[in-house]
Design an enzyme around this catalytic site. Structure first.
Site, PDB file in Angstrom:
ATOM      1  NE  ARG A  72      -2.533  -0.986   5.588  1.00  0.00           N
ATOM      2  CZ  ARG A  72      -3.805  -0.930   5.224  1.00  0.00           C
ATOM      3  NH1 ARG A  72      -4.557   0.062   5.644  1.00  0.00           N
ATOM      4  NH2 ARG A  72      -4.330  -1.856   4.446  1.00  0.00           N
ATOM      5  CG  HIS A  77      -1.806  -1.163   1.338  1.00  0.00           C
ATOM      6  ND1 HIS A  77      -1.469  -2.267   2.088  1.00  0.00           N
ATOM      7  CD2 HIS A  77      -2.996  -1.431   0.759  1.00  0.00           C
ATOM      8  CE1 HIS A  77      -2.429  -3.165   1.975  1.00  0.00           C
ATOM      9  NE2 HIS A  77      -3.369  -2.685   1.179  1.00  0.00           N
ATOM     10  CG  ASP A  95      -2.466   8.348  15.686  1.00  0.00           C
ATOM     11  OD1 ASP A  95      -2.203   7.393  14.945  1.00  0.00           O
ATOM     12  OD2 ASP A  95      -3.567   8.499  16.258  1.00  0.00           O
TER      13      ASP A  95
END
Length: 560
Positions: free
Chosen positions: A528, A220, A541
């Protein structure tokens, strides 16, 4: 930015791809849901069904491994996003031939949550399911935390093994057992030389300076474990094989299957150069490559790079790899039994059927949710960019699409719908709009919070805090995160404590800004983002930022 892609509307990309595939191969594929995101092939009565699924953008993975001797059906998500539980359930129903269904897919949070939910629904409807996860990427987590590794190209060999076992008549438990054995055996490591560009985002998934490559890149676009100077094929093979064999410990007499996989923009010539280097390293350990695959088997659109997968074989795994299989995308590998001396239609019920309870008055929660839907889309680009640095770049779309879906659903229910009804409707809408780990967790949290709200009263400050804490508890229970793991909880729970202490709106805004910065200093321990390991330190974050914006929007609404 003008995309160098042969597409129409980027938001219609996945649907148009699927339409083209089914039109091109009507002898193999048919749609099994109204939204055309469940695709299946014909199967024999009594054969164990195998259902896979995941985000688009990886062809031939996942859809390409639906065919004879392979999987039975696939649930297709948006680019790099999970399919929804409804799409998975529709695929499950269409794939079941009376002997149950094996779920076989990569180890990604959103996929796991949504497949689990679909499996629970399937069991209620009398369809037995089992699950095997591909978790072969050795560079995404250390060996002592292997269960958190992501699934990448090694999954192809697991499809082949599972499909052959189903074809020979194994029952569900037997198919699951041999598939699990294959999944446990295979290891993969990869390298990225250039990123992909998502059609809807129009930006690279990661960046490299001139002359750099990324060791351990994910499919990804997740950054790897090290950025180094571009090296020779021999050096790349040495590096990747070193990581793989540290766990495999190949020795004399070992028989293995090898997959050299192109990530989308690497010429086959380069893949064969890499295969030759890997073959020499394996042979130097005294092992024999009994089966090989070379080509594009799991891609990331136009990403440049390659991965190496190695699976030690026993006699059964080798037999199953050699069994016949076909699909419009699957290219069988080459069997090398002995060392060779070389000279130089079904519809899915995915409509929201939330029970609507009414109270005779308009809950103030309604206005709060609609206000959230007005304000959060303004942060889509920022959240996308933050998530691209630590995840897969879909959070901006997840939040924007999610709150828009909430508004649409809220506007469909009566003005006097109860607060619990509003929360349940919002939960389903948010989780389904752009299915992902974040969407599934937040949706699960809102669903849980609907049970703590008092429908006979307006939602006051204490009730709002209780709702927030219920969301946090559900997210923690479902996802396993705790304070300090660098997740949305690290902003949500302290902010609720501050609100409970009587902090005013201006002070809260300052607290949220400071808290987001403090959380950025932590190392990511979940999802992830955890795969970035030490590199996550110092990066904001994205889930925490999204929650901070949401809390700010909701408190402004409450004070208006």
């Amino acid at each position: 930015m003008t995309l160098r892609k042969i597409i129409n509307d980027p938001h219609e990309f996945v649907d148009e791809v699927l339409a083209g595939i089914v039109r091109a191969h009507p002898d193999t594929y048919r749609f099994a849901s109204r939204d055309h995101r469940a695709v299946v092939t014909t199967t024999s009565p009594g054969r164990v069904g195998i259902v896979t699924g995941g985000g688009s953008g990886h062809l031939p993975l996942f859809l390409g491994y639906v065919g004879k001797g392979l999987a039975t059906g696939v649930a297709v998500g948006n680019v790099f996003s999970s399919p929804s539980p409804a799409q998975i359930l529709a695929t499950t129903k269409a794939a079941d031939a009376g002997s149950g269904v094996l779920y076989l897919y990569g180890n990604y949070g959103g996929d796991v949550y949504n497949f689990d939910l679909a499996g629970e629904q399937a069991e209620v409807e009398g369809i037995k399911t089992r699950t095997v996860l591909g978790a072969d990427d050795v560079l995404s987590a250390p060996a002592d935390n292997a269960s958190t590794r992501r699934g990448i190209a090694g999954l192809i060999m697991v499809y082949k093994v599972a499909g052959a076992a189903a074809d020979r008549g194994d029952d569900l438990d037997q198919v699951a057992e041999v598939a699990q054995r294959a999944a446990d055996a295979v290891r993969t490591a990869g390298v990225g030389l250039a990123p992909t560009i998502l059609p809807a985002a129009g930006k690279p998934t990661f960046t490299l300076a001139e002359g750099e490559m990324e060791i351990g890149v994910g499919i990804h676009g997740e950054s790897g474990v090290d950025t180094v100077e571009i090296a020779t094929a021999s050096s790349i093979a040495d590096t990747l094989f070193g990581h793989l064999n540290a766990e495999l410990q190949l020795g004399g007499g070992s028989r293995v299957a090898v997959l050299v996989n192109g990530l989308g923009a690497t010429p086959p010539e380069e893949l064969y150069v890499l295969y030759s280097e890997i073959a020499e390293l394996i042979e130097a350990e005294g092992a024999h490559i009994a089966y090989n695959f070379v080509g594009e088997y799991a891609t990331s659109m136009e990403m440049a790079g390659a991965s190496i997968s190695i699976m030690p074989l026993d006699s059964e795994l080798e037999e199953l790899l050699n069994a016949p299989a076909s699909s419009p995308f699957y290219r069988p590998g080459t069997s090398i039994p002995r060392p060779i001396t070389h000279d130089a239609d079904a519809a899915t019920g995915d409509d929201d059927d939330t029970d609507v309870a009414t109270t005779g008055f308009t809950s103030n929660l309604r206005g709060a949710l609609l206000r959230l839907a007005e304000q959060m889309p303004a942060h889509e680009d920022e959240l996308r960019d933050l998530d691209a640095a630590l995840g897969d770049g879909d959070l901006g779309l997840t939040v924007s699409a999610g709150v828009s879906a909430i508004a649409a659903r809220i506007n469909e229910v009566p003005d006097d719908a109860a607060a619990s009804t509003l929360l349940r409707a919002a939960a389903v809408a948010f989780a389904s709009a752009n299915p992902s780990t974040f969407a599934a967790l937040v949706g699960s949290g809102m669903l849980s919070a609907s049970s703590v709200v008092d429908d006979t009263q307006q939602v006051d400050k204490a009730a709002a805090i209780a709702i927030g804490r219920a969301i946090g508890a559900a997210v923690s229970k479902k996802g396993g995160a705790q304070l300090g793991d660098k997740t949305l909880l690290d902003v949500l729970l302290p902010a609720l404590d501050e609100l409970d202490s009587g902090i005013d709106e201006a002070e809260l805004r300052g607290f949220l800004t400071a808290r987001v910065d403090d959380v950025a200093k932590l190392r990511s321990a979940r999802g992830r983002a955890a795969w970035h390991q030490e590199r996550s330190i110092g990066l904001k974050d994205p889930g925490s930022v999204a929650v901070a914006y949401a809390i700010d929007a909701l408190t402004r609404t409450a004070n208006q």
